[in-house]
Motif scaffolding. Structure first.
Motif, PDB file in Angstrom:
ATOM      1  N   UNK A 232       0.834  -1.208   0.000  1.00 55.22           N
ATOM      2  CA  UNK A 232       0.000   0.000   0.000  1.00 55.22           C
ATOM      3  C   UNK A 232       0.865   1.252   0.000  1.00 55.22           C
ATOM      4  N   UNK A 236       1.225   3.959  -3.213  1.00 54.91           N
ATOM      5  CA  UNK A 236       0.834   5.347  -2.996  1.00 54.91           C
ATOM      6  C   UNK A 236       2.056   6.262  -3.167  1.00 54.91           C
ATOM      7  N   UNK A 290      -5.118   5.996  -9.397  1.00 53.91           N
ATOM      8  CA  UNK A 290      -4.924   5.710  -7.987  1.00 53.91           C
ATOM      9  C   UNK A 290      -6.144   4.992  -7.413  1.00 53.91           C
ATOM     10  N   UNK A 294      -6.632   2.125  -4.697  1.00 56.96           N
ATOM     11  CA  UNK A 294      -7.288   2.452  -3.427  1.00 56.96           C
ATOM     12  C   UNK A 294      -8.490   1.547  -3.210  1.00 56.96           C
ATOM     13  N   UNK A 297      -7.374  -1.783  -1.969  1.00 53.27           N
ATOM     14  CA  UNK A 297      -6.967  -1.760  -0.551  1.00 53.27           C
ATOM     15  C   UNK A 297      -8.188  -1.701   0.353  1.00 53.27           C
ATOM     16  N   UNK A 298      -9.111  -0.790  -0.007  1.00 54.92           N
ATOM     17  CA  UNK A 298     -10.296  -0.595   0.829  1.00 54.92           C
ATOM     18  C   UNK A 298     -11.116  -1.882   0.855  1.00 54.92           C
TER      19      UNK A 298
ATOM     20  N   UNK B 114     -14.328   4.569   6.324  1.00 53.77           N
ATOM     21  CA  UNK B 114     -13.595   4.346   5.083  1.00 53.77           C
ATOM     22  C   UNK B 114     -13.479   5.607   4.231  1.00 53.77           C
ATOM     23  N   UNK B 117     -10.312   6.906   5.536  1.00 53.62           N
ATOM     24  CA  UNK B 117      -9.190   6.093   5.072  1.00 53.62           C
ATOM     25  C   UNK B 117      -8.883   6.372   3.598  1.00 53.62           C
ATOM     26  N   UNK B 118      -9.939   6.364   2.774  1.00 53.57           N
ATOM     27  CA  UNK B 118      -9.737   6.545   1.341  1.00 53.57           C
ATOM     28  C   UNK B 118      -9.220   7.951   1.032  1.00 53.57           C
ATOM     29  N   UNK B 121      -5.583   8.547   1.048  1.00 49.58           N
ATOM     30  CA  UNK B 121      -4.729   7.996  -0.011  1.00 49.58           C
ATOM     31  C   UNK B 121      -4.743   8.797  -1.305  1.00 49.58           C
ATOM     32  N   UNK B 123      -4.311  11.364  -4.466  1.00 50.46           N
ATOM     33  CA  UNK B 123      -3.193  12.203  -4.868  1.00 50.46           C
ATOM     34  C   UNK B 123      -3.485  13.666  -4.514  1.00 50.46           C
TER      35      UNK B 123
END
Lengths: 308, 281
Positions: A232, A236, A290, A294, A297-298, B114, B117-118, B121, B123
């Protein structure tokens, strides 16, 4: 608020309607300040960027709607493809941080005297800013006197100016990026190795397992959580790469070391006039790339969460 | 333990390991060591092409020269002025959000979690134009406050993830007993949970300190001058001015790296605990 208020409310009935309502409302009151900040500065801007990508806008005068023209322009933009290609190279080569990090972690996973200091010093590159890492490597690569240039001159007869050559520049920057990233993966694996069940190792040892076989069949499966986090943060990190490109080359020579994040910045705040709409379109493409990762991962974290 | 402890191996293997350790370390830190030596080299050495030999003298004055004739001190101060409020803000907000998401059961709980969390991440570039625009409209462009506000909001994502998982691992009975006793929700948070999350607060503080100190992208997007720019952006513009004055660039780099390095060494245990969250099940 003092403790004295606690006994006063004791046994006043934890199940009265007022309490019930309070318990329903409480999470939202606790969430409100953080959530509002996060919505205003992170979640809403994602939507706004997508919206802006359909406009032509210099940041000052009114926006003018151009539909998907920015995206059509991207399809014909040589620099966009260079950036995209470099992002792929970054992504692939950055993954090397994981095996290298594991290797150093295995090397350092001993209990000799002073090993803690060694571990900290190996971790060093991650703590310092990427700006400093970029400057350090610019110096390391500098033609005429840089350490690498001199070394290649001694061994090959001719010095190699890594950052001045469009064919090597991206690789040169990636090596600089790998330095802290390997340190990060190393610390993840060191922590993981600490938690590897010793009895399983001993049992496998009695069965005659050792070396690579032991690593592959006994140790690595137990390191899976560490590997997940390492993947992860490395993905990233690779897609976020901006600092090093900006510090070491400004995207040059001839734009050959640009990545999407840098190209977006360059377009949106370019010295030849701000192209916010076009920049936003590039950002949306990067975001879409991305998002693939993501969501993966989620998805995994979501499943783990449900499994609890 | 894997690999096999060297103590259980032959004498030669042990000796080899003892020698390999420092050799590997020097190779690993070679670029950094080079810069450290350069930062102590008198400028005359560089002029004469003495880049790798022993420095003819130790020029600690390079470090003073960095401060003279450049706004270096101001850049460093700005970094502290951005970093410290951000640490306090993000940690405070995430204690609240983390508590809410860890303790209460409600339908949108996981979705909100979430979202944090998201968001953490994404950009930076997808946020750049709107955040810059928002900051300009609030009259906070090119100000410490504008930069710190964004950092607080963004770091709340990571901090919430951390806090929520930390609080979730605390024994549930503590909170349930307090509730049966009729203790108010805020009291539970303040008197029972908050004292227990101190290790998490320490870990997040050092991590956020390092992240924000080392931030370069937002510094260049939201600030412009020596009055507001933190050291990362400052170092880049000084690098442009000190062309070929590598002794100054090196000394500046070392100075800029010092605060997070000091933070790391002082709070190593917390730092690593924070960074490796989730690396062990």
């Amino acid at each position: 608020m003092t403790d004295s208020s606690v006994p006063a409310s004791r046994n006043s009935g934890a199940f009265t309607p007022r309490r019930k309502l309070g318990r329903k409302l409480a999470p939202w009151l606790f969430l409100a300040p953080g959530m509002i900040m996060f919505l205003v500065y992170v979640i809403i801007p994602i939507g706004q960027s997508m919206w802006i990508s359909f406009f032509q806008w210099d940041g000052l005068s009114p926006k003018s709607w151009v539909g998907i023209e920015n995206y059509i322009e991207l399809l014909d933009d040589e620099a966009f493809y260079t950036s995209l290609k470099n992002n792929v190279i970054w992504l692939v080569l950055y993954m090397l941080a994981i095996p290298f990090g594991l290797f150093i972690a295995l090397f350092l996973n001993q209990t000799v005297r002073g090993i803690r200091i060694y571990k900290s010093l190996f971790f060093f590159p991650f703590v310092i800013s990427q700006v400093v890492v970029g400057l350090i490597f610019s110096w390391f690569y500098a033609p005429g006197f840089g350490l690498l240039f001199e070394l290649t001159k001694i061994f090959g007869g001719e010095g190699i100016a890594v950052l001045a050559n469009p064919h090597t520049v991206t690789y040169g920057i990636i090596v600089a990026g790998l330095w802290p990233q390997i340190a990060y993966c190393m610390i993840l694996y060191l922590t993981g190795l600490n938690a590897v069940a010793p009895d399983q190792i001993e049992a496998a040892r009695l069965d005659g397992a050792k070396g690579i076989k032991m690593l592959w069949y006994v140790v690595l499966p137990q390191l899976r959580p560490a590997t997940f986090i390492a993947v992860v943060v490395t993905v990233i990190g690779a897609l976020r790469s901006f600092d090093l490109v900006s510090i070491m080359t400004d995207g040059g020579p001839f734009g050959s070391s640009r990545v999407l994040s840098y190209y977006m910045y360059e377009q949106a705040l370019s010295e030849y006039g701000y192209r916010m709409g076009y920049g936003a379109a590039i950002a949306v493409v990067l975001f879409a790339i991305m998002m693939i990762f993501i969501s993966g991962f989620i998805w995994k974290m979501w499943r783990d969460e449900r499994g609890l | 333990m894997f690999p096999k402890p060297v103590q259980s191996m032959s004498r030669t293997a042990r000796l080899t390991y003892q020698v390999a350790l420092p050799v590997m370390l020097v190779i690993w830190l070679l670029p950094l060591l080079g810069v450290a030596v350069t930062s102590l080299r008198p400028s005359s050495d560089l002029a004469q092409g003495n880049y790798f030999g022993m420095p003819s003298a130790l020029a600690f004055s390079n470090y003073l020269d960095v401060f003279k004739n450049s706004p270096f001190a101001s850049y460093m101060l700005n970094s502290f002025r951005v970093t410290i409020p951000t640490v306090i803000g993000a940690v405070a907000l995430s204690c609240l959000t983390g508590y809410a998401l860890a303790v209460y059961k409600f339908r949108s709980n996981l979705i909100i979690f979430f979202m944090f969390v998201a968001g953490n991440f994404v950009p930076f570039q997808i946020l750049m134009v709107p955040v810059r625009d928002l900051t300009v409209n609030m009259g906070l462009y090119d100000s410490i406050t504008g930069l710190a506000l964004f950092h607080v909001a963004f770091q709340t994502g990571f901090c919430t993830l951390f806090m929520r998982n930390f609080i979730k691992a605390l024994p549930k009975e503590l909170i349930e007993v307090a509730r049966v006793e009729g203790v108010g929700e805020w009291q539970i948070f303040w008197h029972i949970v908050l004292p227990l999350v101190r290790p998490a607060i320490a870990a997040l503080s050092v991590l956020v300190f390092t992240f924000i100190w080392n931030d370069y992208f937002w510094a260049t997007v939201l600030t412009t001058g020596a009055d507001t720019q933190p050291i990362t952006a400052g170092l880049q513009s000084l690098n442009g001015q000190w062309v070929a004055a590598w002794h100054l660039v090196s000394a500046g780099s070392i100075l800029a790296a010092l605060p997070p390095v000091a933070m790391f060494f002082l709070m190593q245990k917390h730092f690593i605990a924070g960074l490796t969250l989730g690396a062990v099940k």
